[in-house]
Design an enzyme around this catalytic site. Structure first.
Site, PDB file in Angstrom:
ATOM      1  N   ILE A  82      -0.527  -1.733   7.849  1.00 50.13           N
ATOM      2  CA  ILE A  82      -1.484  -1.504   8.945  1.00 50.13           C
ATOM      3  C   ILE A  82      -2.851  -1.310   8.297  1.00 50.13           C
ATOM      4  CG2 ILE A  82      -2.156  -0.149  10.956  1.00 50.13           C
ATOM      5  CD1 ILE A  82       0.624   0.899  11.243  1.00 50.13           C
ATOM      6  N   ASP A  83      -3.734  -2.245   8.484  1.00 49.90           N
ATOM      7  CA  ASP A  83      -5.113  -2.028   8.065  1.00 49.90           C
ATOM      8  C   ASP A  83      -5.866  -1.563   9.307  1.00 49.90           C
ATOM      9  OD1 ASP A  83      -7.187  -2.179   5.975  1.00 49.90           O
ATOM     10  OD2 ASP A  83      -8.110  -3.529   7.424  1.00 49.90           O
TER      11      ASP A  83
ATOM     12  N   GLU B   3       0.826  -1.214   0.000  1.00 53.87           N
ATOM     13  CA  GLU B   3       0.000   0.000   0.000  1.00 53.87           C
ATOM     14  C   GLU B   3       0.855   1.257   0.000  1.00 53.87           C
ATOM     15  OE1 GLU B   3      -2.747   0.737   3.264  1.00 53.87           O
ATOM     16  OE2 GLU B   3      -3.551   2.452   2.183  1.00 53.87           O
TER      17      GLU B   3
ATOM     18  N   THR C 194      -5.527   2.141   9.997  1.00 51.18           N
ATOM     19  CA  THR C 194      -4.565   3.169  10.419  1.00 51.18           C
ATOM     20  C   THR C 194      -5.211   4.255  11.280  1.00 51.18           C
ATOM     21  OG1 THR C 194      -3.079   2.810   8.584  1.00 51.18           O
ATOM     22  CG2 THR C 194      -3.017   4.978   9.547  1.00 51.18           C
TER      23      THR C 194
ATOM     24  N   ASP D 164      -6.494  -4.147   1.069  1.00 51.09           N
ATOM     25  CA  ASP D 164      -7.520  -4.239   2.121  1.00 51.09           C
ATOM     26  C   ASP D 164      -8.215  -5.598   2.101  1.00 51.09           C
ATOM     27  OD1 ASP D 164      -7.325  -1.391   2.734  1.00 51.09           O
ATOM     28  OD2 ASP D 164      -8.573  -1.009   0.967  1.00 51.09           O
TER      29      ASP D 164
ATOM     30  N   ASP E 167      -0.747  -4.957   3.184  1.00 49.88           N
ATOM     31  CA  ASP E 167      -1.232  -3.780   3.900  1.00 49.88           C
ATOM     32  C   ASP E 167      -0.540  -3.800   5.262  1.00 49.88           C
ATOM     33  OD1 ASP E 167      -2.526  -1.675   5.079  1.00 49.88           O
ATOM     34  OD2 ASP E 167      -4.505  -2.233   4.324  1.00 49.88           O
TER      35      ASP E 167
HETATM   36  C1  IPD Z   1      -8.944   1.217   5.504  1.00 44.92           C
HETATM   37  C2  IPD Z   1      -9.694   0.264   6.404  1.00 44.92           C
HETATM   38  C3  IPD Z   1     -11.120   0.710   6.554  1.00 44.92           C
HETATM   39  C4  IPD Z   1     -11.814   0.865   5.220  1.00 44.92           C
HETATM   40  C5  IPD Z   1     -11.028   1.800   4.300  1.00 44.92           C
HETATM   41  C6  IPD Z   1      -9.602   1.295   4.157  1.00 44.92           C
HETATM   42  P1  IPD Z   1      -6.343   1.634   5.966  1.00 44.92           P
HETATM   43  O1  IPD Z   1      -7.607   0.810   5.336  1.00 44.92           O
HETATM   44  O2  IPD Z   1      -9.669  -1.046   5.882  1.00 44.92           O
HETATM   45  O3  IPD Z   1     -11.862  -0.232   7.316  1.00 44.92           O
HETATM   46  O4  IPD Z   1     -13.097   1.391   5.448  1.00 44.92           O
HETATM   47  O5  IPD Z   1     -11.667   1.840   3.047  1.00 44.92           O
HETATM   48  O6  IPD Z   1      -8.881   2.186   3.335  1.00 44.92           O
HETATM   49  O7  IPD Z   1      -6.319   2.982   5.308  1.00 44.92           O
HETATM   50  O8  IPD Z   1      -6.564   1.715   7.424  1.00 44.92           O
HETATM   51  O9  IPD Z   1      -5.211   0.753   5.572  1.00 44.92           O
HETATM   52 CA    CA Z   2      -6.223  -0.948   4.399  1.00 44.61          CA
HETATM   53 CA    CA Z   3      -3.038   0.554   5.438  1.00 48.52          CA
END
Ligand code: IPD
Ligand code: CA
Ligand code: CA
Length: 259
Positions: free
Chosen positions: A82-83, A64, A85, A208, A80
């Site tokens: 950190i999913d 990412e 963030t 994601d 990813d």
């Molecule tokens: C996000 C998370 C979130 C989702 C967003 C993503 P990130 O990823 O998965 O739940 O609603 O669309 O972008 O930015 O924390 O890696």
């Molecule tokens: Ca994510």
């Molecule tokens: Ca992320």
């Protein structure tokens, strides 16, 4: 070997998450007001890629934060770091490392590690899904009206028929609990282990969805787009369920059926 390197890579990312969690770190913005990226995202991605390339210098990586790196192998790691963030930046312990391994366009292995809850989700194509080495399965709920659902909202709101708030309203008006955890990878894994019966979202990226997608499928669930068509991690709309409420969810999402 691939399986142990995957676990090692997820662990390396998770160590960086814990090193920065609730400490000070730099934060900057990506596209969208609250679309954050922190020092920890970059550090975790670097640590993950270091592990991958130490074992497999020729493998491709799609990360990412760092984008696509070329490699001569037909194997691509989708990362990813950190999913969740925004959760991470606010000290909310619902965030994770999410890594999928794709071979010739097929996701063959996946891992999601939430280091705060010590939960390691793993799946291998055709071999089942596991939480901390115990096999997991989706729930048995057969009616959407009795379901416990989860969703997420994009950083930049999408104005469209059957958009995120319209669908949310359709379920909530009927009293269906729809949670919003803030990590799509965790949402998908929690469908896989039966905590949720279904998950939908409008604008996910491959990093994601790729790992959680395989984990749900290997736990006996079903993942499609919002029309019930076969899912690709390179498209944005995701519907993941226990399979039993899937067709009904498609009808409600497309406003062809009232709950
Ligand atoms: C996000 C998370 C979130 C989702 C967003 C993503 P990130 O990823 O998965 O739940 O609603 O669309 O972008 O930015 O924390 O890696
Ligand atoms: Ca994510
Ligand atoms: Ca992320």
């Amino acid at each position: 070997m691939l399986k142990s390197v995957l676990k090692e890579a997820a662990g390396a990312g998770a160590r960086e998450i814990l090193r920065f969690f609730n400490k000070s770190f730099t934060v900057s913005n990506k596209e969208g007001v609250n679309n954050l990226v922190t020092e920890a995202d970059h550090a975790a991605e670097k640590a993950i890629i270091e592990v991958i390339h130490r074992h497999y210098p020729d493998h491709q990586v799609l990360g990412e934060e760092s984008g696509a790196s070329n490699g001569t192998s037909s194997i691509k790691w989708i990362v990813d770091p950190i999913d969740g963030t925004v959760n991470f930046a606010h000290g909310i312990p619902l965030n994770c490392v999410s890594i999928a391994i794709e071979e010739k366009g097929v996701i063959i292995m996946a891992a999601v590690l939430n280091p705060h809850l010590n939960e390691y989700f793993f799946a291998e194509k055709g071999k089942g899904a596991f939480l901390n080495d115990q096999p997991i399965q989706v729930s048995n709920e057969t009616n959407a009206i009795n379901a416990c659902l989860v969703t997420g909202f994009p950083y930049t709101y999408i104005n469209m028929p059957n958009g995120p708030l319209e669908i949310f309203e359709r379920f909530v008006r009927k009293g269906v609990p729809v949670r919003r955890l803030g990590s799509a990878a965790i949402d998908l894994c929690w469908v896989a282990c039966g905590r949720f019966d279904g998950f939908y979202e409008h604008k996910l990226e491959p990093w994601d969805s790729a790992a959680g997608y395989l984990i749900v499928e290997e736990a006996g669930g079903r993942v499609t787009d919002h029309e019930g068509q076969p899912f690709s991690v390179y498209q944005h709309k995701v519907l993941a369920t226990n399979g039993k409420i899937h067709d009904e969810m498609v009808e409600v999402i497309n406003n062809r059926k009232e709950l």
